[in-house]
Design a protein around this motif. Structure first.
Motif, PDB file in Angstrom:
ATOM      1  N   UNK A  47       8.433   3.912  -5.168  1.00  0.00           N
ATOM      2  CA  UNK A  47       9.672   3.417  -4.748  1.00  0.00           C
ATOM      3  C   UNK A  47      10.542   4.237  -3.537  1.00  0.00           C
ATOM      4  N   UNK A  48      10.164   5.592  -3.540  1.00  0.00           N
ATOM      5  CA  UNK A  48      10.617   6.465  -2.414  1.00  0.00           C
ATOM      6  C   UNK A  48      10.245   5.890  -1.221  1.00  0.00           C
ATOM      7  N   UNK A  49       8.863   5.277  -1.166  1.00  0.00           N
ATOM      8  CA  UNK A  49       8.423   4.681   0.218  1.00  0.00           C
ATOM      9  C   UNK A  49       9.124   3.391   0.389  1.00  0.00           C
ATOM     10  N   UNK A  50       9.382   2.671  -0.616  1.00  0.00           N
ATOM     11  CA  UNK A  50      10.031   1.321  -0.675  1.00  0.00           C
ATOM     12  C   UNK A  50      11.355   1.576   0.099  1.00  0.00           C
ATOM     13  N   UNK A  51      12.156   2.574  -0.418  1.00  0.00           N
ATOM     14  CA  UNK A  51      13.510   2.930   0.191  1.00  0.00           C
ATOM     15  C   UNK A  51      13.457   3.327   1.541  1.00  0.00           C
ATOM     16  N   UNK A  52      12.386   4.306   1.838  1.00  0.00           N
ATOM     17  CA  UNK A  52      12.593   4.647   3.397  1.00  0.00           C
ATOM     18  C   UNK A  52      11.981   3.359   4.017  1.00  0.00           C
ATOM     19  N   UNK A  53      11.218   2.221   3.673  1.00  0.00           N
ATOM     20  CA  UNK A  53      10.949   1.191   4.673  1.00  0.00           C
ATOM     21  C   UNK A  53      12.128   0.006   4.708  1.00  0.00           C
ATOM     22  N   UNK A  54      12.987   0.265   3.822  1.00  0.00           N
ATOM     23  CA  UNK A  54      14.045  -0.729   3.740  1.00  0.00           C
ATOM     24  C   UNK A  54      15.193  -0.335   4.578  1.00  0.00           C
ATOM     25  N   UNK A  55      15.151   1.038   4.670  1.00  0.00           N
ATOM     26  CA  UNK A  55      16.432   1.642   5.573  1.00  0.00           C
ATOM     27  C   UNK A  55      15.748   1.179   7.404  1.00  0.00           C
ATOM     28  N   UNK A  56      14.653   0.901   7.598  1.00  0.00           N
ATOM     29  CA  UNK A  56      14.198   0.432   8.894  1.00  0.00           C
ATOM     30  C   UNK A  56      14.776  -1.076   9.010  1.00  0.00           C
ATOM     31  N   UNK A  57      14.813  -1.850   7.985  1.00  0.00           N
ATOM     32  CA  UNK A  57      15.065  -3.335   8.315  1.00  0.00           C
ATOM     33  C   UNK A  57      14.726  -3.940   6.793  1.00  0.00           C
ATOM     34  N   UNK A  58      15.637  -4.804   6.639  1.00  0.00           N
ATOM     35  CA  UNK A  58      15.472  -5.719   5.224  1.00  0.00           C
ATOM     36  C   UNK A  58      13.844  -6.167   5.098  1.00  0.00           C
ATOM     37  N   UNK A  59      13.300  -6.385   4.188  1.00  0.00           N
ATOM     38  CA  UNK A  59      11.922  -6.723   4.207  1.00  0.00           C
ATOM     39  C   UNK A  59      11.841  -7.452   2.530  1.00  0.00           C
ATOM     40  N   UNK A  60      10.992  -8.554   2.607  1.00  0.00           N
ATOM     41  CA  UNK A  60      10.612  -9.249   1.393  1.00  0.00           C
ATOM     42  C   UNK A  60       9.572  -8.406   0.610  1.00  0.00           C
ATOM     43  N   UNK A  61       9.382  -8.727  -0.586  1.00  0.00           N
ATOM     44  CA  UNK A  61       8.326  -7.972  -1.460  1.00  0.00           C
ATOM     45  C   UNK A  61       7.044  -8.151  -0.551  1.00  0.00           C
ATOM     46  N   UNK A  62       6.804  -9.628   0.012  1.00  0.00           N
ATOM     47  CA  UNK A  62       5.633  -9.855   0.485  1.00  0.00           C
ATOM     48  C   UNK A  62       5.303  -8.450   1.766  1.00  0.00           C
ATOM     49  N   UNK A  63       6.380  -8.291   2.666  1.00  0.00           N
ATOM     50  CA  UNK A  63       6.349  -7.610   3.749  1.00  0.00           C
ATOM     51  C   UNK A  63       6.208  -6.240   3.125  1.00  0.00           C
ATOM     52  N   UNK A  64       6.984  -5.769   2.186  1.00  0.00           N
ATOM     53  CA  UNK A  64       6.792  -4.385   1.661  1.00  0.00           C
ATOM     54  C   UNK A  64       5.222  -4.026   1.184  1.00  0.00           C
ATOM     55  N   UNK A  65       4.967  -5.240   0.451  1.00  0.00           N
ATOM     56  CA  UNK A  65       3.416  -5.223  -0.247  1.00  0.00           C
ATOM     57  C   UNK A  65       2.478  -4.869   0.842  1.00  0.00           C
ATOM     58  N   UNK A  66       2.620  -5.339   1.926  1.00  0.00           N
ATOM     59  CA  UNK A  66       1.740  -5.254   3.025  1.00  0.00           C
ATOM     60  C   UNK A  66       1.824  -3.907   3.782  1.00  0.00           C
ATOM     61  N   UNK A  67       3.014  -3.470   3.839  1.00  0.00           N
ATOM     62  CA  UNK A  67       3.132  -2.232   4.477  1.00  0.00           C
ATOM     63  C   UNK A  67       2.729  -0.992   3.530  1.00  0.00           C
ATOM     64  N   UNK A  68       2.775  -1.293   2.264  1.00  0.00           N
ATOM     65  CA  UNK A  68       2.316  -0.082   1.418  1.00  0.00           C
ATOM     66  C   UNK A  68       0.828  -0.133   0.778  1.00  0.00           C
ATOM     67  N   UNK A  69       0.315  -1.596   1.218  1.00  0.00           N
ATOM     68  CA  UNK A  69      -1.135  -1.765   0.706  1.00  0.00           C
ATOM     69  C   UNK A  69      -1.117  -1.898  -0.773  1.00  0.00           C
TER      70      UNK A  69
END
Length: 70
Positions: free
Chosen positions: A28-50
């Protein structure tokens, strides 16, 4: 300064127990860090965190319920 594609408050305070518990999870911390970069869908987040989309969706829901994501 990062230019985001969405509005974000200058500061968000996490002081409620459910917020602190939500932020205690590393994914969840990693997700928070990623959405600070830009808005992302669940699919985009899942790809980024594998991780599977279902797993990421669950963690996003926890963050939304805690008032930490919109």
């Amino acid at each position: 300064m990062t230019h985001r594609d969405y509005d974000l408050a200058d500061e968000t305070r996490a002081s409620e127990p459910n917020q602190l518990k939500a932020l205690s999870d590393p994914l969840r911390m990693q997700i928070c860090d990623l959405v600070l970069e830009r808005a992302m869908s669940v699919t985009e987040l899942a790809d980024r965190v594998d991780r599977p989309k279902g797993t990421v969706a669950y963690h996003v829901d926890v963050l939304v319920e805690a008032g930490l994501l919109k």
